[in-house]
Structure formats: C-alpha cells, structure tokens
Design a protein around this motif. Structure first.
Motif, PDB file in Angstrom:
ATOM      1  N   ALA A 259       0.836  -1.208   0.000  1.00  0.00           N
ATOM      2  CA  ALA A 259       0.000   0.000   0.000  1.00  0.00           C
ATOM      3  C   ALA A 259       0.869   1.256   0.000  1.00  0.00           C
ATOM      4  O   ALA A 259       0.537   2.248  -0.673  1.00  0.00           O
ATOM      5  CB  ALA A 259      -0.922  -0.011   1.213  1.00  0.00           C
ATOM      6  N   ALA A 260       1.979   1.237   0.739  1.00  0.00           N
ATOM      7  CA  ALA A 260       2.869   2.392   0.773  1.00  0.00           C
ATOM      8  C   ALA A 260       3.462   2.667  -0.606  1.00  0.00           C
ATOM      9  O   ALA A 260       3.562   3.825  -1.039  1.00  0.00           O
ATOM     10  CB  ALA A 260       3.968   2.166   1.798  1.00  0.00           C
ATOM     11  N   LEU A 261       3.854   1.603  -1.309  1.00  0.00           N
ATOM     12  CA  LEU A 261       4.389   1.769  -2.658  1.00  0.00           C
ATOM     13  C   LEU A 261       3.326   2.323  -3.597  1.00  0.00           C
ATOM     14  O   LEU A 261       3.589   3.267  -4.368  1.00  0.00           O
ATOM     15  CB  LEU A 261       4.915   0.431  -3.183  1.00  0.00           C
TER      16      LEU A 261
ATOM     17  N   VAL B  41      -4.426   7.417  -1.578  1.00  0.00           N
ATOM     18  CA  VAL B  41      -4.753   6.297  -0.690  1.00  0.00           C
ATOM     19  C   VAL B  41      -4.920   5.032  -1.527  1.00  0.00           C
ATOM     20  O   VAL B  41      -5.753   4.985  -2.441  1.00  0.00           O
ATOM     21  CB  VAL B  41      -6.032   6.567   0.119  1.00  0.00           C
ATOM     22  N   ALA B  42      -4.142   4.013  -1.228  1.00  0.00           N
ATOM     23  CA  ALA B  42      -4.230   2.751  -1.968  1.00  0.00           C
ATOM     24  C   ALA B  42      -5.473   1.976  -1.531  1.00  0.00           C
ATOM     25  O   ALA B  42      -5.712   1.807  -0.331  1.00  0.00           O
ATOM     26  CB  ALA B  42      -2.985   1.917  -1.724  1.00  0.00           C
ATOM     27  N   SER B  43      -6.245   1.510  -2.491  1.00  0.00           N
ATOM     28  CA  SER B  43      -7.431   0.720  -2.170  1.00  0.00           C
ATOM     29  C   SER B  43      -7.051  -0.739  -1.940  1.00  0.00           C
ATOM     30  O   SER B  43      -5.956  -1.180  -2.307  1.00  0.00           O
ATOM     31  CB  SER B  43      -8.441   0.801  -3.312  1.00  0.00           C
TER      32      SER B  43
ATOM     33  N   GLN C 193       3.311   5.733  -5.957  1.00  0.00           N
ATOM     34  CA  GLN C 193       3.045   5.700  -7.401  1.00  0.00           C
ATOM     35  C   GLN C 193       1.857   6.589  -7.755  1.00  0.00           C
ATOM     36  O   GLN C 193       1.905   7.350  -8.726  1.00  0.00           O
ATOM     37  CB  GLN C 193       2.793   4.260  -7.846  1.00  0.00           C
ATOM     38  N   ASN C 194       0.795   6.511  -6.975  1.00  0.00           N
ATOM     39  CA  ASN C 194      -0.383   7.337  -7.254  1.00  0.00           C
ATOM     40  C   ASN C 194      -0.052   8.823  -7.119  1.00  0.00           C
ATOM     41  O   ASN C 194      -0.534   9.652  -7.901  1.00  0.00           O
ATOM     42  CB  ASN C 194      -1.523   6.958  -6.313  1.00  0.00           C
ATOM     43  N   GLU C 195       0.741   9.144  -6.117  1.00  0.00           N
ATOM     44  CA  GLU C 195       1.161  10.533  -5.928  1.00  0.00           C
ATOM     45  C   GLU C 195       1.939  11.020  -7.147  1.00  0.00           C
ATOM     46  O   GLU C 195       1.736  12.132  -7.631  1.00  0.00           O
ATOM     47  CB  GLU C 195       2.018  10.639  -4.671  1.00  0.00           C
TER      48      GLU C 195
ATOM     49  N   ALA D 159      -8.301  -3.159  -3.501  1.00  0.00           N
ATOM     50  CA  ALA D 159      -8.190  -3.764  -4.833  1.00  0.00           C
ATOM     51  C   ALA D 159      -6.820  -3.499  -5.434  1.00  0.00           C
ATOM     52  O   ALA D 159      -6.233  -4.365  -6.088  1.00  0.00           O
ATOM     53  CB  ALA D 159      -9.291  -3.222  -5.750  1.00  0.00           C
ATOM     54  N   ASP D 160      -6.283  -2.284  -5.214  1.00  0.00           N
ATOM     55  CA  ASP D 160      -4.944  -1.957  -5.712  1.00  0.00           C
ATOM     56  C   ASP D 160      -3.905  -2.885  -5.082  1.00  0.00           C
ATOM     57  O   ASP D 160      -3.013  -3.407  -5.764  1.00  0.00           O
ATOM     58  CB  ASP D 160      -4.575  -0.513  -5.368  1.00  0.00           C
ATOM     59  N   VAL D 161      -4.011  -3.067  -3.770  1.00  0.00           N
ATOM     60  CA  VAL D 161      -3.059  -3.912  -3.056  1.00  0.00           C
ATOM     61  C   VAL D 161      -3.170  -5.353  -3.540  1.00  0.00           C
ATOM     62  O   VAL D 161      -2.159  -6.027  -3.763  1.00  0.00           O
ATOM     63  CB  VAL D 161      -3.292  -3.823  -1.537  1.00  0.00           C
ATOM     64  N   ALA D 162      -4.395  -5.837  -3.709  1.00  0.00           N
ATOM     65  CA  ALA D 162      -4.592  -7.209  -4.181  1.00  0.00           C
ATOM     66  C   ALA D 162      -4.030  -7.391  -5.579  1.00  0.00           C
ATOM     67  O   ALA D 162      -3.456  -8.448  -5.899  1.00  0.00           O
ATOM     68  CB  ALA D 162      -6.079  -7.554  -4.164  1.00  0.00           C
ATOM     69  N   ARG D 163      -4.138  -6.374  -6.423  1.00  0.00           N
ATOM     70  CA  ARG D 163      -3.614  -6.455  -7.788  1.00  0.00           C
ATOM     71  C   ARG D 163      -2.089  -6.576  -7.752  1.00  0.00           C
ATOM     72  O   ARG D 163      -1.501  -7.368  -8.499  1.00  0.00           O
ATOM     73  CB  ARG D 163      -4.050  -5.213  -8.565  1.00  0.00           C
ATOM     74  N   LEU D 164      -1.451  -5.804  -6.874  1.00  0.00           N
ATOM     75  CA  LEU D 164       0.001  -5.873  -6.769  1.00  0.00           C
ATOM     76  C   LEU D 164       0.455  -7.220  -6.197  1.00  0.00           C
ATOM     77  O   LEU D 164       1.451  -7.792  -6.640  1.00  0.00           O
ATOM     78  CB  LEU D 164       0.512  -4.729  -5.887  1.00  0.00           C
ATOM     79  N   ARG D 165      -0.311  -7.722  -5.237  1.00  0.00           N
ATOM     80  CA  ARG D 165       0.011  -9.026  -4.656  1.00  0.00           C
ATOM     81  C   ARG D 165      -0.102 -10.116  -5.708  1.00  0.00           C
ATOM     82  O   ARG D 165       0.741 -11.020  -5.789  1.00  0.00           O
ATOM     83  CB  ARG D 165      -0.924  -9.328  -3.478  1.00  0.00           C
ATOM     84  N   ARG D 166      -1.130 -10.044  -6.551  1.00  0.00           N
ATOM     85  CA  ARG D 166      -1.296 -11.035  -7.626  1.00  0.00           C
ATOM     86  C   ARG D 166      -0.128 -10.976  -8.596  1.00  0.00           C
ATOM     87  O   ARG D 166       0.322 -12.009  -9.102  1.00  0.00           O
ATOM     88  CB  ARG D 166      -2.610 -10.805  -8.376  1.00  0.00           C
ATOM     89  N   GLN D 167       0.358  -9.775  -8.861  1.00  0.00           N
ATOM     90  CA  GLN D 167       1.503  -9.637  -9.762  1.00  0.00           C
ATOM     91  C   GLN D 167       2.708 -10.383  -9.216  1.00  0.00           C
ATOM     92  O   GLN D 167       3.395 -11.104  -9.956  1.00  0.00           O
ATOM     93  CB  GLN D 167       1.851  -8.155  -9.927  1.00  0.00           C
ATOM     94  N   GLN D 168       2.950 -10.250  -7.925  1.00  0.00           N
ATOM     95  CA  GLN D 168       4.067 -10.969  -7.303  1.00  0.00           C
ATOM     96  C   GLN D 168       3.822 -12.470  -7.293  1.00  0.00           C
ATOM     97  O   GLN D 168       4.723 -13.257  -7.598  1.00  0.00           O
ATOM     98  CB  GLN D 168       4.283 -10.461  -5.887  1.00  0.00           C
ATOM     99  N   ASP D 169       2.610 -12.865  -6.946  1.00  0.00           N
ATOM    100  CA  ASP D 169       2.291 -14.300  -6.872  1.00  0.00           C
ATOM    101  C   ASP D 169       2.425 -14.975  -8.233  1.00  0.00           C
ATOM    102  O   ASP D 169       2.723 -16.176  -8.312  1.00  0.00           O
ATOM    103  CB  ASP D 169       0.875 -14.503  -6.328  1.00  0.00           C
ATOM    104  N   ALA D 170       2.208 -14.198  -9.307  1.00  0.00           N
ATOM    105  CA  ALA D 170       2.283 -14.749 -10.663  1.00  0.00           C
ATOM    106  C   ALA D 170       3.706 -14.778 -11.201  1.00  0.00           C
ATOM    107  O   ALA D 170       3.922 -15.181 -12.349  1.00  0.00           O
ATOM    108  CB  ALA D 170       1.386 -13.949 -11.599  1.00  0.00           C
ATOM    109  N   GLY D 171       4.674 -14.341 -10.388  1.00  0.00           N
ATOM    110  CA  GLY D 171       6.059 -14.356 -10.839  1.00  0.00           C
ATOM    111  C   GLY D 171       6.585 -13.015 -11.294  1.00  0.00           C
ATOM    112  O   GLY D 171       7.696 -12.924 -11.834  1.00  0.00           O
ATOM    113  N   GLY D 172       5.793 -11.955 -11.084  1.00  0.00           N
ATOM    114  CA  GLY D 172       6.247 -10.624 -11.434  1.00  0.00           C
ATOM    115  C   GLY D 172       7.220 -10.076 -10.406  1.00  0.00           C
ATOM    116  O   GLY D 172       7.431 -10.667  -9.344  1.00  0.00           O
ATOM    117  N   VAL D 173       7.803  -8.941 -10.730  1.00  0.00           N
ATOM    118  CA  VAL D 173       8.782  -8.294  -9.869  1.00  0.00           C
ATOM    119  C   VAL D 173       8.190  -7.012  -9.306  1.00  0.00           C
ATOM    120  O   VAL D 173       7.561  -6.236 -10.038  1.00  0.00           O
ATOM    121  CB  VAL D 173      10.067  -7.959 -10.657  1.00  0.00           C
ATOM    122  N   VAL D 174       8.368  -6.787  -8.020  1.00  0.00           N
ATOM    123  CA  VAL D 174       7.994  -5.525  -7.392  1.00  0.00           C
ATOM    124  C   VAL D 174       9.141  -5.115  -6.478  1.00  0.00           C
ATOM    125  O   VAL D 174       9.623  -5.915  -5.672  1.00  0.00           O
ATOM    126  CB  VAL D 174       6.689  -5.636  -6.575  1.00  0.00           C
TER     127      VAL D 174
END
Length: 250
Positions: free
Chosen positions: A126-128, A141-143, A132-134, A145-160
C-alpha cells in the motif's frame, strides 16, 4: 522485436481477472476498477482487422461498461489506426518504447540511507502504491483492490521493488509483470518528490530489470513519460525500440 513486445502485451491482458476476446483483439478487464489504464484492448500481432471487428470491439467495451481504449505496437497491425479513426477513436499519445538486454544493463548505486527490497506485507504494498499514485496523479490512498492487484503480480512471478528509508518509509519503487516469451514490461517507476534528483529512479529501474533477467527474461522494455525519464532509462542501459499507439473513444 516489435512482435515480441506486442505478443507479451496480448498475454498479459489475457491474464487479467476477466479477459474478453473479440476477434483478433484481447480486452484485459478488471472488475475491481473502471480505470481505462487498466481496462484496455490490444490486437494480436499480424492480425487482419476489419471495420466490423472494430465495431464488435467497441460493443464489447460498452457491454462491460468500460471506455473503449487500445494500446499496441503500430507496426504489428499497420492498417488498424485508420479503422479506429473512422470508428471515432482519437489518439492519446504516441510513444517510442525502449528495450534493455542483459549485456546493456548498467547498475547505478542506490542513494545513501536507502535500500531496495521486495514488499512482503500488504502495508508495504500500500505504501508503494501511494507513492506511485502521488507521482502519476492518482488517489494517494491505496485501495484494497490496488493492493490485491500488486500481490497477484508478485504471486504470478512478477517483480515488485520498493525503496525504503532507514525509518522504514517508502521513498519510491516500481515493478514488472512476469516474463512472457522471455519478455517483460517494466512499469510504475515512481519516486516521492523529496527523494528525486538523487539517482533513485535509475537505481530502482536497474534493480527491477536485473531481477527480471535473473528470472529468465531476455528483454525488458518500458516507456518514458518525458525527457527526464528518457535520460534516466538510457543511463540504465535502455535503448529506443519501436512505436506504440494509445487511442480511445471519448
């Protein structure tokens, strides 16, 4: 290279929570947000597209209650822009994408009193997102849904990657989707205003790219938002590639 970049976009949109295929187009729909920068379409490289295909695409967007919008590498479907213009689309932007390979990647130093790491908790994610939104003019304020989307990116093998101060605050970050055909897009590189002009954006970009190559990617690509960003990415080892078009119906 253009076809590899375009195909990676096709696959990434197909991985959205509710993708829709319309002829040779893929619409990457996400029911958790109406943002046109998340919900958009792209054509398959080399597709033969007709005016009827474009009309069906627009109808599919309307059925999903989303704004008709496309992003794509122009050389992959050279006749598409004229069809889109005839259907009422207007150009938002034309960008040159940049590419980096392992042998061109440079690794600038991380500024003092900062470290780069992957977020492992939702509060760190959420802090990241807030940074980014700023940077990009979104809601600070991160929603959930935003946090879940970023978590899915990591779980799928993406880089954060997030840049963290000695006090644990987020100073910036960025990421990339999991490689597709050994290709991945680096995106969302952002630095909080008080930490800019210190080389942090370069360090973040290089770290995200390095992690992609370590994960097996052969090509990383991104787009610059202006001359300052272009210089940042060139210092890291990115070089101009092909052209991408952003277009939508207002």
């Amino acid at each position: 290279m253009d076809a590899r970049i375009q195909q990676s976009v096709v696959v990434n949109l197909s991985r959205r929570p509710a993708p829709v295929e319309v002829g040779s187009f893929v619409i990457g729909l996400d029911p958790t947000t109406a943002s046109p920068y998340v919900n958009y379409a792209t054509p398959r490289p080399g597709a033969a597209v007709t005016a009827a295909d474009v009309a069906a695409l627009v109808a599919a967007f309307h059925a999903a209650d989303r704004k008709p919008r496309l992003e794509y590498v122009t050389s992959c479907v050279p006749d598409l822009e004229a069809l889109l213009t005839a259907a009422g689309f207007t150009v938002e932007a034309r960008h040159t994408y940049l590419v980096c390979a392992p042998d061109t990647l440079a690794s600038p130093p991380v500024p003092d009193h900062l470290r780069l790491c992957e977020p492992v908790t939702d509060s760190q994610r959420a802090a990241l997102i807030s940074v980014q939104n700023e940077a990009f003019g979104g809601d600070p304020v991160a929603s959930e849904a935003d946090v879940a989307r970023l978590r899915r990116q990591q779980d799928a093998g993406g880089v954060v990657v997030t840049a963290v101060t000695e006090d644990g605050d987020c100073a910036g970050g960025g990421g990339a989707a999991a490689p597709v055909g050994a290709v991945s897009e680096v995106a969302g590189i952002a630095v909080r205003a008080s930490y800019r002009r210190r080389g942090l954006a370069s360090a973040i970009t290089a770290d995200v790219t390095r992690r992609l190559f370590h994960a097996g990617a052969e090509v990383a690509w991104l787009e610059a938002g202006g001359e300052d960003s272009w210089r940042v990415y060139e210092r890291v080892g990115y070089r101009p590639g092909g052209q991408r078009l952003y277009t939508s119906v207002n």
